[in-house]
Design an enzyme around this catalytic site. Structure first.
Site, PDB file in Angstrom:
ATOM      1  N   LYS A 197     -11.711  -2.184   8.338  1.00 36.45           N
ATOM      2  CA  LYS A 197     -10.934  -3.241   8.972  1.00 36.45           C
ATOM      3  C   LYS A 197     -11.131  -3.268  10.497  1.00 36.45           C
ATOM      4  O   LYS A 197     -11.490  -4.297  11.055  1.00 36.45           O
ATOM      5  CB  LYS A 197      -9.457  -3.089   8.625  1.00 36.45           C
TER       6      LYS A 197
ATOM      7  N   TRP B 161       0.813  -1.214   0.000  1.00 36.72           N
ATOM      8  CA  TRP B 161       0.000   0.000   0.000  1.00 36.72           C
ATOM      9  C   TRP B 161       0.844   1.260   0.000  1.00 36.72           C
ATOM     10  O   TRP B 161       0.460   2.273  -0.602  1.00 36.72           O
ATOM     11  CB  TRP B 161      -0.967  -0.017   1.187  1.00 36.72           C
TER      12      TRP B 161
ATOM     13  N   ASP C 142      -1.062   6.652   7.290  1.00 33.26           N
ATOM     14  CA  ASP C 142      -2.156   5.799   6.842  1.00 33.26           C
ATOM     15  C   ASP C 142      -2.380   4.762   7.935  1.00 33.26           C
ATOM     16  O   ASP C 142      -1.555   3.867   8.132  1.00 33.26           O
ATOM     17  CB  ASP C 142      -1.778   5.145   5.512  1.00 33.26           C
TER      18      ASP C 142
END
Length: 359
Positions: free
Chosen positions: A194, A106, A170
């Site tokens: 999540k 990511w 992030d």
């Protein structure tokens, strides 16, 4: 050891498991939200009930995380991927230097996004196997970007690095999974699917000090300040996903007892599974202990035949989401907030029993 539960064991990496009590609350309130006789999904985003929902969820998140009253909280769409673009757009000009730590799948995408906007991207450290210790941060860079937990690689920052420049994080896969020194960060974003919600909403936390760094002239849709001014209602927000975040925040507070308790539970879950792997003769976790993720336990089988047999056995026992990311292979058990210690114990015992049979 078999899965005797009537339900599958959910170890998917995202969207991840939601607590049963949250799902029951959603079910109970689905047809009649706060006495309106309507579902929260069909009420206008300009109606008082939805404006109050947004403000109330912001308040609860601020309190649970210990945020400053001056910090702004946004509920946006577009996932983490849109934030890969909005961060450099809001915090830097074309050609400006921006620093990134590349710890895997990511972060690589975030780096590509910044480069596509013509930023001078500097990789101040790159390591996909463990969290790097030495960072070559440029003092003149506009910001330093990290991903606090790497779902594909199975690594997590245990200590947030000191940064001489604004720090952007992030936190899409570990926000509210543990207590963190929030004052270290100058901007936080997290897709909620999540640890604290469902797919559809991305939380962006912007301290007041960071707004002074933002650039003028952006198209309003991509300008954080436009969304701040509109109180996360610049255009139709993801109302149902925001509602689920509020349900999760209430669950974290009322059922878990806050972030300190959530962190203790998450540590126990991860420790149990890592101990099982470290004792195993057929499975292996290659991540060094100091970099291991509490959220995503990545491991492999030492033999391809065993790997296939284990994958099939998990499927038969309704142990779901255990296969690794398509880019990496192997296995991955995601232990997000809603996954219980009992469920991780079942997985651990199942692995031990499987090894007795195939080891």
């Amino acid at each position: 050891m078999v899965n005797n539960s009537p339900n599958p064991l959910n170890f998917y990496a995202g969207p991840g498991k939601l607590p049963k009590k949250v799902l029951e609350r959603i079910q109970n309130e689905l047809l009649d939200y706060q006495g309106t006789g309507m579902s929260v999904m069909e009420i206008s985003h300009r109606a008082p009930q939805i404006i109050e929902l947004i403000e109330r969820t912001q308040f609860k998140l601020r309190k649970l995380m210990g945020l400053d009253p001056e910090d702004d909280i946004l509920f946006l769409q577009g996932g983490g991927s849109l934030q890969f673009l909005m961060v450099p757009m809001n915090l830097s000009h074309l050609g400006d230097p921006v620093d990134y730590v590349d710890t895997g799948y990511w972060t690589s995408k975030a780096i590509d996004a910044a480069r596509s906007l013509g930023r001078d991207v500097h990789i101040c450290a790159q390591d996909y196997e463990q969290i790097p210790e030495l960072l070559d941060i440029r003092d003149h860079a506009r910001y330093l970007h990290i991903c606090t937990n790497n779902t594909v690689m199975g690594t997590q920052w245990q200590q947030i690095p000191d940064s001489p420049i604004p720090l952007v994080a992030d936190m899409s896969s570990d926000i509210l999974s543990r207590k963190m020194g929030i004052d270290q960060f100058d901007l936080i974003y997290a897709h909620a699917q999540k640890t604290i919600g469902s797919a559809g909403v991305t939380i962006v936390i912007i301290p007041r000090k960071t707004q002074n760094l933002m650039l003028e002239g952006l198209t309003p849709f991509f300008d954080y300040r436009a969304h701040i001014a509109a109180k996360s209602n610049y255009h139709t927000p993801p109302v149902f996903a925001i509602y689920i975040v509020e349900c999760m925040l209430d669950w974290l507070k009322d059922e878990i007892g806050g972030l300190e308790n959530m962190e203790i539970i998450n540590h126990r879950k991860a420790r149990l599974l890592y101990e099982t792997l470290d004792k195993s003769q057929i499975f292996r976790c290659a991540i060094p202990a100091k970099s291991r993720s509490m959220m995503n336990v990545v491991f492999s089988a030492l033999d391809k035949n065993i790997e296939n047999a284990f994958s099939q056995a998990c499927h038969e026992q309704r142990i779901l989401g255990i296969d690794g990311h398509r880019s990496k292979g192997g296995f991955r058990a995601s232990l997000y907030n809603a996954v219980t210690l009992e469920e991780v114990t079942t997985l651990s015992n199942f692995m031990i029993d499987f090894e007795r049979q195939y080891g």
